[in-house]
Design an enzyme around this catalytic site. Structure first.
Site, PDB file in Angstrom:
ATOM      1  N   GLU A  60     -10.634   0.138   2.087  1.00 28.44           N
ATOM      2  CA  GLU A  60     -10.073  -1.242   2.111  1.00 28.44           C
ATOM      3  C   GLU A  60     -11.231  -2.037   1.455  1.00 28.44           C
ATOM      4  O   GLU A  60     -12.035  -2.213   1.899  1.00 28.44           O
ATOM      5  CB  GLU A  60      -9.993  -1.457   3.703  1.00 28.44           C
ATOM      6  CG  GLU A  60      -8.876  -2.487   3.814  1.00 28.44           C
ATOM      7  CD  GLU A  60      -9.141  -3.078   5.383  1.00 28.44           C
ATOM      8  OE1 GLU A  60      -9.035  -2.040   6.249  1.00 28.44           O
ATOM      9  OE2 GLU A  60      -9.392  -3.954   5.791  1.00 28.44           O
ATOM     10  N   ASP A  79     -11.456 -14.647   8.396  1.00 27.62           N
ATOM     11  CA  ASP A  79     -12.352 -13.742   8.308  1.00 27.62           C
ATOM     12  C   ASP A  79     -13.492 -14.639   9.061  1.00 27.62           C
ATOM     13  O   ASP A  79     -13.758 -15.880   9.235  1.00 27.62           O
ATOM     14  CB  ASP A  79     -12.989 -13.385   6.905  1.00 27.62           C
ATOM     15  CG  ASP A  79     -11.909 -12.250   6.450  1.00 27.62           C
ATOM     16  OD1 ASP A  79     -12.335 -11.194   7.006  1.00 27.62           O
ATOM     17  OD2 ASP A  79     -11.184 -12.440   5.782  1.00 27.62           O
TER      18      ASP A  79
END
Ligand SMILES: Cc1ncc(COP(=O)(O)O)c(C=O)c1O
Lengths: 245, 417
Positions: A35, A46
Site C-alpha cells: 500500500e 493520518d
C-alpha cells in the site's frame, strides 16, 4: 489460510534508495500487498508520523508516478495506491489512468465514504472502469448497513481502520470491533490504521481478520534504526501472522 | 420499578444512514489531539467513545449508583397540561429532574467518575454552565470517593449562588471562569476583565488544569460516549411505555450539546418507534438556524480534536441568557448528521416564550422546570396546538431534563418584566 501482510510505505520515504530496498526486502520477507502512500494535499485522517513522512517526500520529489513505476520493478505483488480523494476528485480519471499506467493494481481513499457519502458509488465505478481494484476503507464510524453494502464492492479485500487516525494509540476494543465487522461481511478483512503492537495484531487475527496492514511502525523503525530496522519490523509482523494459519 | 432500568446503553452510530466523520487535527497541526486525549479522558471512557458497539453493558456498580441517584426516573402523563392546552394529543414526559442532582447529567457523571476511579485517578475536573453538570460531577465524584474541581461560567457563578452552594455541599471546589487558575483563563481576563465566560472557555480551563496536574476530565455533552450513557433515559422510557402499552409518536428534547435529547430519542429512533423527533434550541443562540456544518473544536482553546458538527464557531460568545446549558457553540456529531439528513427536526424559542411554557407547566403539573427543559415544553405545546388544528391525536413525549428549583432568580427576573 495464510494470513495476509499488507505493508504500507510512503512513496520515496525516507530516500529513494532506502525506499526501493525496503520494497524489495519487504517483498522477500513475505508482504502480500503493498500500500503506497501518494502524498495528498492534506492527510486529514493520518497521524503526525505519516503526515511528516508526506511533507518530507513532498519536498524531495516532484514526480511520484516515476517512483511508483520504479517500485513496480522491485515487486510483483499487488500495489495499492493510497491517497485522499479530496483535492483530486475533479481530475480523478487522469489520476487513475496515470497510476494504472505506472503499475498500480488498486487504489484506496480513506476519505471516500466519509466525505463523499452521496457519490461514493460513482467513484467506485470509475475506479473499476480504469481496471483498478477499489479497496474500500471502513471504520467503527461507518454504519453497519453501509459496511455490508460496500464490502461487496471492495477488492481484493475490505480495509477496516480500527482507530480514528494512523499511528496513534487510543484505547479501543480491537476484538470487539473486528468481530462486529466480520459478522457484516462476506469478503476478506484487513485490519489496520493505528494498529499498534503485537497484542493488537494477535487480537485482530484471533477475532477473525484475514490479515493486517502496518505502516507507522515501519516509519518509526526507519527513523530509529534505518532500513534494517524497518525490515526487521516487517519480519516481526510476518512472524506473528504465521502463528495463525 | 427497578426493572425499568436497562442493562445496556445504546449507541446509534451503527444504525446511522451515513458514516460519522472521525475526529481530527487541523491542517497545520504538528501534534495529535487524539493522542492528547489519552492524558485527558479516562481510558474506558475513550474506549467507549471509539468502540462503536450497538449495545454496551452497564457495569454493575454503575447500575447500583443509578438506582441510588434516583433511577428509574418517572414517566408521567401530563393530563392537566393537556386539558389546559385543549388538545386531543396525549402528552407524556420523562422526568430527569427527579434524580438527586436534579438533571439528566448524573447519567454520564456516574460512569465517567467510576471509570476514572477504576484507573486510580484522585481528582476529576470539569466545567459547568448552568451548574447542572457541575453538580452531577460533584455528586458522582463523592459517590466514588474521589475529589472534584469545577470551572463555572462566570455569569452563572454570579447568577446562581445556589448551584455553587450545592456543588460545594457535594464536595467540589468551584471557580468562576475565566479564572486566575489557568493560563487560558488569565489570558481571557487580560483581554476582557469583565468577560462573562462561556462553556468553551471553561472547558479549556478544565482541560488545561487536567493536563498540568495529571487529573482526569469528565465530558458533559457533545461526545458520543456521553450520548451513549444518556441513552439510559430513552431505553428506560421504552420499558415504561411498553409497560403501560403506549408508543409515542413525537419525541422532544432541548439541546445544548445534544446529550439529553439524544439520550432520550436515539433509542426510539434506533428501534423505529415514533415518527417525529424534535430537537429544541434557543432563538437567542441560533445554532440550528445559523450554525454551519464543519470541523470545529469543541473547546475554545482547541486542545480537543476537531469534530464535524453544526457549530456557531468555537470563539462564539453566546449572549448571557438564563438557560446556561444551551449556551454552547456546537452540536454533537451524530445529532448534527441526523439533523442534516432530516431524521431530526428542530425548533428554536425565545426566553419569553419558554417562560410562558414553564409557567403553564408549573401551574398545571406542579413541576418547576429548568429553563433549558422549558424549551422542550414549549415545543410540546406547539405540537399539541398543531394537533388541535389538524384534529389529530398524536402521543407526544418530551424529556424534562431538569428541575428549576435553583433557577428561581431567572423566574423572578421574568416575573418582573
Ligand atoms: C437541565 C438541562 N437540560 C439540558 C441541558 C443541555 O445539555 P444537553 O444538550 O447536553 O442535554 C443542560 C446543560 O447544562 C441542562 O442542565
Amino acid at each position: 489460510m495464510k494470513k495476509l501482510l499488507v505493508s504500507y510505505m510512503t512513496l520515496g520515504y525516507p530516500n529513494e534508495a532506502d525506499y526501493l530496498n525496503f520494497i524489495k526486502g519487504a517483498d522477500e520477507l513475505g508482504t502480500d500487498v503493498f500500500e503506497l502512500g501518494y502524498p495528498p494535499d492534506f492527510a486529514k485522517y493520518d497521524g503526525p508520523l505519516i503526515r511528516k513522512s508526506y511533507s518530507k517526500v513532498k519536498s524531495a520529489y516532484k514526480n511520484f508516478s516515476e517512483l511508483l513505476s520504479k517500485s513496480r520493478n522491485f515487486t510483483k505483488k499487488k500495489i495499492i495506491v493510497l491517497t485522499y480523494l479530496e483535492g483530486i476528485q475533479n481530475n480523478l480519471d487522469e489520476f487513475l489512468k496515470n497510476i494504472k499506467s505506472y503499475g498500480a493494481d488498486g487504489v484506496l481513499f480513506p476519505d471516500l465514504l466519509v466525505d463523499f457519502p452521496e457519490s461514493y458509488s460513482g467513484y467506485i465505478k470509475q475506479i473499476s472502469e480504469r481496471k483498478l481494484e477499489p479497496v474500500i476503507f471502513v471504520s467503527p464510524f461507518v454504519p453497519d448497513r453501509l459496511i455490508s453494502e460496500v464490502s461487496a464492492l471492495s477488492r481484493p479485500f475490505l480495509y477496516y481502520g480500527i482507530r480514528p487516525t494512523t499511528g496513534i494509540v487510543t484505547p479501543v476494543g480491537v476484538g470487539t470491533l473486528v468481530k462486529r465487522v466480520k459478522n457484516l461481511i462476506d469478503n476478506k478483512l484487513i485490519v489496520g490504521f493505528g494498529l499498534k503492537g503485537d497484542d493488537d495484531i494477535r487480537e485482530s487475527l484471533s477475532a477473525g481478520a484475514d490479515g493486517v496492514a502496518v505502516g507507522t511502525a515501519y516509519i518509526e523503525a526507519f527513523e530509529g534504526a534505518g532500513l534494517k530496522g524497518a525490515l526487521d519490523a516487517v519480519k516481526k509482523v510476518r512472524n506473528i501472522l504465521d502463528e495463525f494459519e | 420499578m427497578i426493572e425499568f432500568i436497562p442493562r445496556y446503553w445504546y449507541n446509534i452510530v451503527p444504525d446511522l444512514l451515513r458514516p460519522l466523520p472521525p475526529p481530527r487535527d487541523p491542517e497545520d497541526s504538528n501534534f495529535s489531539r487524539i493522542e492528547l486525549l489519552n492524558s485527558i479522558i479516562p481510558k474506558e471512557v475513550l474506549r467507549q467513545q471509539f468502540t462503536a458497539e450497538r449495545y454496551v453493558k452497564i457495569p454493575d456498580n454503575v447500575m447500583e449508583l443509578y438506582s441510588l441517584a434516583g433511577r428509574p426516573t418517572p414517566l408521567m402523563r401530563a393530563k392537566n397540561f393537556e386539558e389546559a392546552l385543549d388538545t386531543p394529543a396525549k402528552i407524556y414526559f420523562k422526568y430527569e429532574g427527579a434524580t438527586h442532582s436534579g438533571s439528566h447529567k448524573i447519567n454520564t457523571a456516574i460512569p465517567q467518575a467510576y471509570f476514572a476511579k477504576e484507573e486510580g485517578v484522585e481528582r476529576v475536573v470539569t466545567e459547568t454552565g448552568a451548574g447542572q453538570w457541575g453538580t452531577a460531577v460533584a455528586l458522582a465524584a463523592s459517590l466514588m470517593k474521589i475529589r472534584s474541581t469545577v470551572f463555572m461560567v462566570r455569569v452563572s457563578y454570579e447568577q446562581k449562588p445556589g448551584r455553587r452552594t450545592m456543588m460545594n455541599l457535594y464536595g467540589a471546589e468551584v471557580y468562576p471562569s475565566p479564572s486566575e487558575i489557568t493560563e487560558y483563563g488569565r489570558k481571557e481576563l487580560r483581554k476582557n476583565p469583565s468577560n462573562p465566560g462561556s462553556l468553551g472557555i471553561a472547558m479549556s480551563e478544565a482541560i488545561e488544569h487536567v493536563i498540568n496536574n495529571g487529573y482526569r476530565y469528565l465530558v458533559g455533552s457533545v461526545m458520543e460516549v456521553v450520548l451513549l450513557h444518556q441513552s439510559v433515559i430513552g431505553l428506560e422510557a421504552i420499558n415504561q411505555f411498553d409497560y403501560i402499552g403506549e408508543t409515542p409518536d413525537v419525541l422532544i428534547g432541548c439541546v445544548g450539546g445534544g446529550s439529553n435529547f439524544a439520550g432520550f430519542s436515539y433509542p426510539f429512533i434506533g428501534s423505529k418507534r415514533g415518527s417525529r423527533y424534535i430537537a429544541v434550541g434557543s432563538s437567542e443562540i441560533k445554532k440550528f438556524s445559523k450554525g454551519v456544518y464543519e470541523y470545529d473544536f469543541p473547546d475554545s482553546a482547541g486542545l480537543l480534536p476537531m469534530l464535524k458538527m453544526i457549530t456557531l464557531g468555537k470563539d462564539y460568545v453566546p449572549p448571557p441568557i438564563y438557560s446556561g446549558g444551551l449556551r454552547y457553540h456546537g452540536l454533537a456529531p451524530t445529532l448534527s448528521l441526523l439533523v442534516r439528513d432530516k431524521t431530526v427536526e428542530w425548533m428554536e424559542f425565545s426566553e419569553t416564550e419558554i417562560y410562558e411554557a414553564a409557567k403553564l407547566f408549573a401551574r398545571t403539573q406542579g413541576i418547576v422546570p429548568a429553563p433549558e427543559s422549558a424549551h422542550a415544553i414549549m415545543a410540546a405545546i406547539k405540537v399539541a396546538q398543531e394537533a388541535r388544528e389538524k384534529k389529530e391525536r398524536p402521543v407526544i413525549a418530551f424529556n424534562l431534563s431538569g428541575h428549576g428549583l435553583l433557577d428561581l432568580s431567572y423566574y423572578q427576573k421574568m416575573e418582573a418584566k
